[in-house]
Write an enzyme that holds these catalytic residues in place. Structure first.
Site, PDB file in Angstrom:
ATOM      1  N   ARG A 245       0.945  -1.387   0.108  1.00 42.76           N
ATOM      2  CA  ARG A 245      -0.091   0.021   0.086  1.00 42.76           C
ATOM      3  C   ARG A 245       0.794   1.369   0.066  1.00 42.76           C
ATOM      4  NH1 ARG A 245      -2.713  -3.875   2.108  1.00 42.76           N
ATOM      5  NH2 ARG A 245      -0.931  -4.507   2.858  1.00 42.76           N
ATOM      6  N   THR A 246       1.662   1.283   0.905  1.00 47.58           N
ATOM      7  CA  THR A 246       2.439   2.688   1.148  1.00 47.58           C
ATOM      8  C   THR A 246       3.252   2.957  -0.164  1.00 47.58           C
ATOM      9  OG1 THR A 246       2.708   2.188   3.388  1.00 47.58           O
ATOM     10  CG2 THR A 246       3.992   3.961   2.340  1.00 47.58           C
TER      11      THR A 246
ATOM     12  N   LYS B  89      27.972  -4.816  -1.468  1.00 47.94           N
ATOM     13  CA  LYS B  89      29.173  -4.410  -1.663  1.00 47.94           C
ATOM     14  C   LYS B  89      29.741  -3.681  -0.067  1.00 47.94           C
ATOM     15  CE  LYS B  89      28.858  -3.333  -6.618  1.00 47.94           C
ATOM     16  NZ  LYS B  89      28.668  -2.416  -7.396  1.00 47.94           N
TER      17      LYS B  89
ATOM     18  N   HIS C 126       5.126   5.536  11.679  1.00 48.24           N
ATOM     19  CA  HIS C 126       4.703   5.288  10.267  1.00 48.24           C
ATOM     20  C   HIS C 126       3.744   6.520  10.006  1.00 48.24           C
ATOM     21  CE1 HIS C 126       3.510   3.889   6.512  1.00 48.24           C
ATOM     22  NE2 HIS C 126       3.013   2.450   6.770  1.00 48.24           N
TER      23      HIS C 126
ATOM     24  N   ARG D 191      11.533   3.480   3.494  1.00 45.48           N
ATOM     25  CA  ARG D 191      10.942   2.448   4.605  1.00 45.48           C
ATOM     26  C   ARG D 191      12.245   1.684   4.997  1.00 45.48           C
ATOM     27  NH1 ARG D 191       5.787  -1.267   4.583  1.00 45.48           N
ATOM     28  NH2 ARG D 191       4.777   0.646   5.005  1.00 45.48           N
TER      29      ARG D 191
HETATM   30  N1   CP Z   1      -0.316  -0.251   6.036  1.00 43.08           N
HETATM   31  C1   CP Z   1       1.077  -0.321   5.358  1.00 43.08           C
HETATM   32  O1   CP Z   1       1.844   0.162   5.842  1.00 43.08           O
HETATM   33  O2   CP Z   1       1.074  -1.263   4.381  1.00 43.08           O
HETATM   34  P1   CP Z   1       2.149  -1.684   3.578  1.00 43.08           P
HETATM   35  O3   CP Z   1       3.095  -2.505   4.469  1.00 43.08           O
HETATM   36  O4   CP Z   1       1.662  -2.774   2.338  1.00 43.08           O
HETATM   37  O5   CP Z   1       2.714  -0.511   2.866  1.00 43.08           O
END
Ligand code: CP
Length: 299
Positions: A49-50, A79, A128, A100
């Site tokens: 999603r993100t 490396k 998040h 992320r």
């Molecule tokens: N909610 C969320 O962060 O989903 P993803 O891990 O699929 O990005």
């Protein structure tokens, strides 16, 4: 706003501005703010999603995306390059970085070594913040307000980064919080102390049935087994809801979940009027468009 590393980088007004603009994008607003901008989307940890909603948001705003969904083929993985050097280099190629990473603090590190705006798309068990923005959009959308709502937060409160960001935001809106989890998976003392300092009402519960009749929203989370050191001895039964759990629910109750879900939220709930999690995720596109639009209006 230069970067969004933690939800506490945003004031209450900043958040409301983003949610209001997200509403306009949902209603069809068009913008080309990211024309000629290149955004790096670097996911050192899995995402559906993100990553894809950010990619879609960037392209809908006229920008282009570089980056990776799997860091196994980078020089960092193969490396021995340091994360700090890797981020510095990415920062030289892009106008903003969405990151992320499984390590707490990775987005903060990026903000220290790069001169471009950083968006934290989830760092370890820490934060998040963009998920919180879309969680707040879902609450506003379904309850017509954020201030003073009764919010149940259920599941892995210890390792869930979406929970940690959400309770920070809950302080700004004076929400009452009902934590539902086994004792082993309650959040840390620092977070609870911070809630107490902000005079936020909170209480602990083992089963959702204990307080379901009080809730406006029930925010469920997956057990973050990938972040567990010791999973033995934890009773997972109290994580899952079923139709019986909802017997005494208020008519306005909405169930939210950052997704992906597992056994805690069975698909039989999808057909009830309480289910809002798929709409919540879908609206993430508009929330991320709004965030990018505002971020680039102020850099
Ligand atoms: N909610 C969320 O962060 O989903 P993803 O891990 O699929 O990005």
């Amino acid at each position: 706003m230069h970067s969004l590393v933690s939800i506490s980088d945003l004031s209450k007004n900043d958040i409301l501005d983003i949610l209001n603009l997200a509403r306009k994008f949902k209603e069809g607003k068009i913008s080309n703010t990211l024309s000629k901008k290149v955004i790096a989307s670097c996911f050192f940890e899995a995402s559906t999603r993100t990553r894809l909603s950010f990619d879609s948001a960037i392209q809908r705003l006229g920008g282009s995306v570089i980056g990776f969904a799997d860091s196994n083929n980078t020089s960092l993985a193969n490396k021995g390059e340091s994360l700090s050097d890797t981020l510095k280099i990415i920062g030289a190629y892009a106008d903003a970085l969405i990151i992320r990473h499984p390590q707490d603090g990775a987005a903060r590190l990026a903000s220290e070594v790069c001169n471009i705006p950083i968006i934290n798309a989830g760092d370890g068990a820490n934060q998040h913040p963009t998920q919180t923005l879309l969680d707040l959009f879902a609450i506003m959308d379904t309850q017509d307000k954020l201030d003073g709502i009764n919010l149940g937060i259920m599941g892995d409160l210890k390792h869930g980064r979406t929970v940690h960001s959400l309770i920070e935001a809950a302080k700004l809106f004076n929400m009452s919080l009902f934590f539902i989890s086994p004792k082993e998976l309650r959040m840390g003392h620092d977070q609870l102390f911070s809630l107490k300092q902000s005079s936020i009402h909170y209480s602990f519960h083992i089963y959702a049935e204990e307080i379901i009749d009080k809730l406006d929203c029930l925010y469920m989370t997956r057990v973050q087994k990938e972040r567990f050191v010791d999973i033995d001895g934890v009773n997972f039964d109290s994580y899952c809801i079923n139709l019986n759990t909802l017997e005494k629910a208020r008519t306005n109750l909405k169930i939210l979940h950052p997704l992906p879900r597992r056994e805690e939220l069975p698909s039989v709930i999808d057909d009830t009027p309480y289910a809002h999690y798929f709409k919540q995720a879908a609206d993430g596109l508009f929330v991320r468009m709004a965030l990018l639009e505002i971020l680039f209006a102020t850099v």
